[in-house]
Design a protein around this motif. Structure first.
Motif, mmCIF file in Angstrom:
data_model
loop_
_atom_site.group_PDB
_atom_site.id
_atom_site.type_symbol
_atom_site.label_atom_id
_atom_site.label_comp_id
_atom_site.label_asym_id
_atom_site.label_seq_id
_atom_site.Cartn_x
_atom_site.Cartn_y
_atom_site.Cartn_z
ATOM 1 N N HIS A 99 0.836 -1.196 0.000
ATOM 2 C CA HIS A 99 0.000 0.000 0.000
ATOM 3 C C HIS A 99 0.879 1.257 0.000
ATOM 4 C CE1 HIS A 99 -2.934 -2.984 1.453
ATOM 5 N NE2 HIS A 99 -3.855 -2.168 0.977
ATOM 6 N N ARG A 100 0.334 2.323 -0.591
ATOM 7 C CA ARG A 100 1.003 3.628 -0.579
ATOM 8 C C ARG A 100 0.059 4.657 0.035
ATOM 9 N NH1 ARG A 100 1.454 5.645 -5.570
ATOM 10 N NH2 ARG A 100 0.260 3.991 -6.574
ATOM 11 N N PHE A 101 0.611 5.463 0.938
ATOM 12 C CA PHE A 101 -0.152 6.499 1.633
ATOM 13 C C PHE A 101 0.349 7.838 1.126
ATOM 14 C CE2 PHE A 101 -1.129 8.945 5.637
ATOM 15 C CZ PHE A 101 -2.504 8.737 5.636
ATOM 16 N N VAL B 168 -4.754 9.842 0.751
ATOM 17 C CA VAL B 168 -5.387 8.641 0.210
ATOM 18 C C VAL B 168 -4.447 7.458 0.407
ATOM 19 C CG1 VAL B 168 -6.841 9.838 -1.464
ATOM 20 C CG2 VAL B 168 -4.524 9.101 -2.127
ATOM 21 N N LEU B 169 -5.042 6.292 0.578
ATOM 22 C CA LEU B 169 -4.300 5.036 0.647
ATOM 23 C C LEU B 169 -4.565 4.271 -0.637
ATOM 24 C CD1 LEU B 169 -2.626 3.081 2.549
ATOM 25 C CD2 LEU B 169 -4.843 1.972 2.995
ATOM 26 N N ARG B 170 -3.498 3.874 -1.319
ATOM 27 C CA ARG B 170 -3.625 3.130 -2.577
ATOM 28 C C ARG B 170 -3.163 1.685 -2.360
ATOM 29 N NH1 ARG B 170 -4.443 6.712 -6.741
ATOM 30 N NH2 ARG B 170 -3.829 8.876 -6.335
ATOM 31 N N GLY C 170 -8.619 3.761 0.710
ATOM 32 C CA GLY C 170 -8.832 4.415 1.998
ATOM 33 C C GLY C 170 -8.534 5.893 1.875
ATOM 34 N N ARG C 171 -9.033 6.661 2.823
ATOM 35 C CA ARG C 171 -8.753 8.094 2.830
ATOM 36 C C ARG C 171 -8.855 8.601 4.266
ATOM 37 N NH1 ARG C 171 -14.366 11.062 0.613
ATOM 38 N NH2 ARG C 171 -15.221 11.374 2.720
ATOM 39 N N GLY D 281 -6.556 -2.031 8.452
ATOM 40 C CA GLY D 281 -5.282 -2.102 9.149
ATOM 41 C C GLY D 281 -4.198 -1.270 8.495
ATOM 42 N N PRO D 282 -3.989 -1.389 7.174
ATOM 43 C CA PRO D 282 -2.988 -0.544 6.515
ATOM 44 C C PRO D 282 -3.255 0.953 6.683
ATOM 45 C CG PRO D 282 -3.537 -2.390 5.109
ATOM 46 C CD PRO D 282 -4.482 -2.445 6.264
ATOM 47 N N LEU D 283 -4.538 1.360 6.672
ATOM 48 C CA LEU D 283 -4.833 2.783 6.844
ATOM 49 C C LEU D 283 -4.485 3.234 8.257
ATOM 50 C CD1 LEU D 283 -5.989 5.403 5.663
ATOM 51 C CD2 LEU D 283 -8.241 4.690 6.494
#
Length: 360
Positions: free
Chosen positions: A4-6, A52-54, A62-63, A94-96
């Motif tokens: 994931h990328r934030f 944003v979470l990609r 996610g955001r 969880g990643p967010l």
């Protein structure tokens, strides 16, 4: 957060993706009432950090916002990393939360949210009543949201309920007002779109004084109030903004607005100029249900029945205006006096409501 990328939103494409996430998450869910897009765009233009979470394919899953507020820090006695407008797919929870924790300021010792932008403005998570729709200035989310927060170690703060009340025909006329036992003179006033700025500033003073003792409340500035009520004049039903003066001094107030939730759902939260004109042209369609935004009494005048008097006149005006239902934004479970007023109207809790906090 593997795969994931934030990313912080830095351009209009990213902003469009931030806004579009709820269109996808809630595409077939009419219970969710979106925050107006214009409000989010204004926050972004004002410098509120949006993220944003990609996922591994680059899709937004996610955001959130990541922001701070010195007044709330002082109120809570903690340096809080606030987050808000927080939405996520089930696998992205969880990643967010990992990303929020990792990107919180180094001097922040408590994560607190979701707030947009403060708990006295909007935000929160519903914890029950998922079958009942959301409404203006309130939250709606699926059951997996509180489960996700709590699985990650967040704890509930400022536990509350929203309320729903019927509006039956009043029994007799509303109570009279006038002279008080100490000789003071009470006067009842109602909203006036031509004097709305003046009246809202008057309400702001009462709001700040009457809510100062609440644990989550920080004073609202004139600029904040203008932003929160931008466009209210064209929506205002003057019979639903009431306040009392005592020898000319404002002492108690209540503010309701017609519930335009269905319009916000249909337009995906777009209250741009064209849709504002559409809403203005069709506003009578939204005079069946109302939302109680806020009410209060100055601390030194609490316990004298002033809010009960205002509530009786509000009930009379709601029925006379053709309204059948009144909803209320969240009321803390540590505030039984406010809840008792809704029970007297035949109301019931609608959604369990909470904010979340987590030590870093």
């Amino acid at each position: 957060m593997s795969g994931h990328r934030f990313e912080r939103v830095t351009g209009r494409r990213g902003l469009a993706e931030f806004l579009a996430l709820t269109d996808r998450l809630y595409a077939d869910q009419p219970r969710y009432v979106p925050t107006p897009r214009q409000q989010i765009r204004r926050w972004w233009a004002d410098g509120v950090p949006l993220y944003v979470l990609r996922d591994a394919d680059g899709a937004v899953v996610g955001r959130t916002t990541l922001h701070t507020d010195a007044d709330l820090d002082a109120k809570l006695g903690r340096r809080c990393q606030l987050f808000g407008l927080t939405e996520f797919t089930a696998p992205a929870a969880g990643p967010l939360f990992d990303a929020v924790t990792a990107h919180a300021g180094a001097d922040r010792d408590l994560l607190f949210g979701p707030v947009a932008l403060l708990p006295n403005q909007a935000g929160g998570v519903i914890t029950s009543g998922f079958d009942d729709r959301g409404f203006v200035d309130s939250a709606w989310n699926p059951p997996r949201y509180p489960a996700a927060y709590e699985a990650y170690g967040f704890a509930r703060r400022f536990v509350s309920d929203t309320w729903i009340c019927p509006v039956p025909a009043p029994v007799g006329p509303p109570p009279a007002w006038g002279g008080q036992p100490d000789g003071a003179r009470l006067e009842l006033h109602r909203g006036d779109a031509r004097r709305l700025d003046e009246q809202l500033d008057l309400l702001r003073g009462m709001l700040n004084d009457s809510f100062a003792q609440l644990g989550y409340y920080t004073p609202i500035s004139a600029a904040q109030l203008r932003r929160q009520t931008d466009g209210l004049a064209y929506l205002l039903d003057s019979a639903l903004l009431l306040y009392l003066t005592r020898d000319g001094q404002p002492v108690a107030f209540v503010l309701c607005v017609p519930d335009i939730s269905a319009f916000l759902v249909a337009t995906r939260g777009d209250l741009g100029p064209v849709n504002q004109l559409r809403l203005l042209a069709t506003r009578r369609r939204y005079r069946r249900e109302a939302v109680l935004i806020v009410k209060g009494v100055l601390p030194e005048f609490q316990g004298r029945g002033y809010q009960r008097l205002l509530s009786a006149h509000l009930h009379h005006n709601l029925h006379a205006g053709g309204y059948t239902t009144l909803r209320s934004t969240y009321v803390g479970r540590d505030n039984p006096a406010s809840a008792a007023q809704y029970r007297r109207l035949g109301g019931r809790p609608l959604h369990g409501y909470t904010f979340y906090a987590k030590e870093r």
